[in-house]
Design an enzyme around this catalytic site. Structure first.
Site, mmCIF file in Angstrom:
data_model
loop_
_atom_site.group_PDB
_atom_site.id
_atom_site.type_symbol
_atom_site.label_atom_id
_atom_site.label_comp_id
_atom_site.label_asym_id
_atom_site.label_seq_id
_atom_site.Cartn_x
_atom_site.Cartn_y
_atom_site.Cartn_z
ATOM 1 N N ASP A 1 -2.422 -5.911 9.317
ATOM 2 C CA ASP A 1 -2.950 -4.891 8.416
ATOM 3 C C ASP A 1 -3.879 -5.577 7.422
ATOM 4 O O ASP A 1 -3.454 -6.481 6.692
ATOM 5 C CB ASP A 1 -1.769 -4.211 7.689
ATOM 6 C CG ASP A 1 -2.200 -2.955 6.965
ATOM 7 O OD1 ASP A 1 -3.365 -2.544 7.113
ATOM 8 O OD2 ASP A 1 -1.347 -2.380 6.261
ATOM 9 N N ASP B 1 -8.547 -0.758 10.264
ATOM 10 C CA ASP B 1 -8.055 -1.965 9.602
ATOM 11 C C ASP B 1 -6.632 -2.349 9.957
ATOM 12 O O ASP B 1 -6.064 -3.209 9.306
ATOM 13 C CB ASP B 1 -8.198 -1.807 8.083
ATOM 14 C CG ASP B 1 -7.372 -0.656 7.559
ATOM 15 O OD1 ASP B 1 -6.996 0.215 8.360
ATOM 16 O OD2 ASP B 1 -7.092 -0.634 6.359
ATOM 17 N N GLU B 2 -6.032 -1.750 10.938
ATOM 18 C CA GLU B 2 -4.702 -2.208 11.332
ATOM 19 C C GLU B 2 -4.488 -2.014 12.816
ATOM 20 O O GLU B 2 -5.086 -1.124 13.425
ATOM 21 C CB GLU B 2 -3.594 -1.499 10.530
ATOM 22 C CG GLU B 2 -3.641 -0.003 10.582
ATOM 23 C CD GLU B 2 -2.458 0.632 9.854
ATOM 24 O OE1 GLU B 2 -1.344 0.107 9.938
ATOM 25 O OE2 GLU B 2 -2.679 1.671 9.225
#
Lengths: 372, 420
Positions: free
Chosen positions: B44, B137-138
């Protein structure tokens, strides 16, 4: 109130009335039946505020009176009592209980005051006519499958009953559609019905009405106003609000220029459709009809699960045609055919198709094709 | 105990006596009994959008930065400086600015974030094919069976991944390493930012015991309330329940809860997690109840949803409508269609039907619509509507306008409705 009544008569009346009662109610009294005893009969009244059923049964009335009690519970109790039992119902105003006694069984049920029970306001009916049960049964049975469940187009959530000009004069007509298929069923117009305003009879009412129509020869008294419709036999009165909306102009939906004619045994056709549709697990199972000189090939091609094909001997003399339909819709319209062959009239693979029974135009069905 | 230096990536079978790494002198040592055995990870990024902005504009480095749309929008990302002041994601912008008046508010530059995300993705691709991105983003990564290939256990490769992200892209991320997806995701949140947290099989039960059940991904405030009513607050509470009782009470979710209570999660890290819904929403510049304005917004949202569905070759059988009243009440409605659609016309008309049926005067601050119950688009719009014979012409017209836009740009042809 104290009455004695034979179990069979009681069960019939209670079960018919209680089916109107919704299983989940936010207003407690709507889960109850209103019992009213007077003279030599007892009345059971149930409502969901849109439909009201009043059912009468002969009873020995020892003490006139009224109370309300859970419809579901009373129905279950009576159903479980032995056949032929004499049932005594006693309302005790002091304890607020209704006792149900039969043989050695004894039940005590909670009641709610009769004053709280909502009675549907009576309406001034503009039209009153009598129609044979068989006539109404055909009208509604053959049209109700096409009723829509879509809430945004609420005016399609019922059967549009109205007076129209049929091929052989004035008719009483029922139309239902969900935008994918349409059913239009005509019956000879009962004389007093001419001039009746068209009404949209809600689905639930159509289903409840069905229970009044089992006896072919019975005459049903029908009363219609702008907001309500009432169906009555000597024992049962069903009153319902009608759907407040405008039914779309269905006439323009029914194709008149379709010339490609297929004639097929309806039940063979329905069974074949059912068989080939088995391989598809999709919700809208598409069946392809490939028509050629007296030959119909039904096929389903479901890339994930398999393919199926079946050939039927039919009467067809027009140019080759391939057209797809939702299997369920095809079966449902084929199921409406009960005496003669089904006749389909096609135009092209993108246009609505018409189906009727032989040359009988008193019941026609329209179904929209699917891209396959 | 197996130990790893997250700076120089040196592995130790037994933890060195000193706190600092004997090789590089770094302090970021990670020890865990199962460190070199675990292989399911969740990566993350830390305050991703804000970090990209700070990287691209070094002047922002020590300033509170908030990414979000306009005065009336919500906070999309807040950097760690702003977080110290109490700013959180999804917080209305006015509230965030009250807490942090000196914040630099930046409108999202999606292209820049997509670029950064692609670069990270390329680094992850070198580690394993089993990557399941959850957003830009993860992502989940399954490194099971890659030790021989890389010549190093997953933990080392993951530490190397975040080190490379920092060195080569100037972006930091946190790793959660465990034995299933649920716990990996929980772990990545334990040690943020620049974290590396491990939850081993042996400690799973103890770890979860007094943790609140809202740790479970998908348990929001509403589900939390339902669980509260059943007296379930912590994992220990949940564990006391019988499997059957949970299933009776919570339906399909019940069985999953029973397993999660025991730290069990058998979902695989799958690169092709099917998309479940497509939706778009917009917060208005000013609250409005003007039907014409709302109609224009609804059309634009329907068009966006349709564009995305078409781009992905998907169609939906359910159309949803979402409105947020000026007082922040949320209204949602949905309707099922007989057959799936991907056309803006049908999405708009269905959502419009839902809107009209609401009979609510507004005013509203947000409107959105979407498609759910998705399927491949071969099954889309395959049957016409008897009562709407114009529908097939409108569908053809939409197909033609799509072609025109493809050639001459998205503004080349518009519906008058979209200008409202």
């Amino acid at each position: 109130m104290k009455i004695s009544i034979e179990r069979g008569a009681l069960l019939k009346a209670v079960s018919q009335a209680q089916s109107v009662v919704e299983r989940r109610n936010t207003i407690p009294i709507l889960a109850n039946l209103l019992l009213e005893a007077e003279g030599s009969e007892v009345q059971f009244r149930a409502t969901d505020l849109d439909i009201e059923v009043v059912d009468k049964a002969p009873a020995q009335v020892e003490r006139a009176g009224a109370t309300t009690v859970s419809a579901h519970t009373l129905n279950e109790i009576v159903r479980k009592l032995p056949d032929g039992a004499l049932v005594t119902l006693t309302a005790d105003a002091a304890t607020g209980r209704l006792t149900v006694e039969a043989g050695r069984s004894n039940f005590s049920l909670a009641t709610l005051p009769r004053e709280d029970f909502p009675i549907m306001a009576s309406s001034d009916y503009d039209s009153n006519f009598a129609a044979p049960a068989g006539l109404l049964r055909r009208l509604f049975d053959k049209s109700k499958f096409a009723i829509s469940t879509e809430e945004t187009r609420y005016y399609l959530n019922g059967v549009y009953m109205h007076v129209a000009d049929g091929d052989e004069g004035r008719v009483l007509r029922c139309v239902a559609t969900d935008g994918h298929r349409l059913a239009r069923v005509d019956a000879p117009l009962p004389p007093e019905a001419d001039g009746m305003a068209g009404v949209i009879v809600p689905r639930k009412t159509v289903n409840e009405l069905r229970k009044l129509l089992d006896d072919d020869d019975a005459q049903i008294a029908v009363s219609v106003s702008e907001t309500k419709i009432r169906f009555a036999t000597p024992e049962i009165t069903l009153t319902s609000k009608v759907i407040d909306g405008t039914f779309p102009d269905y006439a323009r939906v029914i194709p008149v220029g379709n010339t490609k004619r297929l004639e097929v045994d309806a039940s063979e056709f329905a069974k074949a459709v059912d068989r080939v549709a088995t391989v598809s697990s999709e919700r809208s199972r598409a069946v392809k009809l490939a028509l050629d000189e007296d030959r119909l090939v039904l096929s389903v091609n479901a890339p994930d699960s398999g393919a199926a094909e079946e050939e039927l001997a039919v009467a067809y003399g027009d140019e080759r045609l391939e057209i797809g339909f939702n299997a369920k819709y095809l079966q449902e319209i084929a199921d409406q055919v009960d005496r003669e062959n089904a006749v389909f009239l096609f135009n092209s693979s993108g246009d609505p198709t018409l189906m009727r029974e032989g040359s009988d135009t008193s019941a026609v069905y329209v179904v929209m094709p699917m891209r396959v | 105990m197996p130990t790893l230096c997250r700076d120089c990536l040196t592995q130790f079978e037994t933890a060195p006596a000193a706190k600092r790494c004997p090789t590089c002198g770094g302090r970021r040592m990670l020890s865990h009994p199962e460190l070199f055995d675990l292989s399911i990870a969740h990566m993350d990024c830390d305050a991703f959008y804000a970090s990209v902005e700070k990287r691209d504009n070094p002047e922002l480095a020590d300033k509170p930065v908030i990414i979000g749309g306009g005065r009336r929008g919500v906070v999309s990302t807040a950097c760690y400086v702003a977080r110290i002041r109490g700013v959180r994601s999804a917080m209305p912008m006015f509230q965030a600015l009250k807490l942090c008046p000196d914040a630099v508010v930046i409108k999202p530059r999606m292209e820049a974030y997509v670029d950064a995300s692609r670069a990270i993705r390329a680094m992850m691709d070198e580690l394993t094919p089993a990557i399941e991105p959850l957003s830009l983003d993860e992502a989940f990564l399954d490194l099971t069976g890659t030790e021989r290939l890389h010549g190093a256990p997953p933990a080392v490769m993951l530490a190397r991944l975040v080190k490379r992200m920092k060195d080569e892209l100037g972006l930091t991320g946190s790793i959660g390493l465990s034995h299933n997806k649920f716990l990996a995701k929980v772990a990545s949140d334990l040690d943020k930012p620049r974290g590396f947290a491990v939850i081993g099989a042996a400690e799973t039960t103890d770890f979860l015991h007094d943790k609140p059940v809202r740790l479970i991904w998908g348990i929001g405030p509403a589900a939390q309330q339902t669980l509260d009513k059943a007296g379930i607050r912590t994992f220990a509470d949940l564990k006391r329940w019988d499997k059957r009782d949970l299933a009776d009470r919570f339906g399909s979710m019940g069985e999953r809860l029973w397993h999660l209570a025991r730290g069990e999660d058998r979902r695989r890290v799958s690169a092709h997690a099917p998309m479940k819904s497509i939706s778009n929403e917009t917060t208005f510049f000013e609250d409005t109840s003007d039907p014409d304005l709302l109609d224009g917004h609804l059309w634009r949202m329907a068009e966006k949803v349709s564009d995305r569905a078409k781009a992905k070759g998907l169609a939906g059988r359910v159309v949803t409508l979402k409105l947020r009243r000026a007082n922040f009440d949320i209204l949602t409605r949905r309707m099922s269609l007989r057959d799936a659609t991907q056309t803006a016309d049908r999405i708009y008309r269905s959502a419009r039907g839902l809107f009209d049926a609401l009979n609510d005067p507004g005013p509203y601050r947000l409107l959105g619509c979407g498609l759910a119950d998705l399927c491949p688009d071969e099954q889309a719009d395959i049957s016409g509507d008897l009562l709407d014979p114009g529908a097939s012409q409108r569908k053809e017209a939409e197909r033609a306008t799509d072609e025109i836009r493809k050639r001459f740009g998205s503004e080349a042809i518009l519906k008058g409705r979209s200008l409202r």
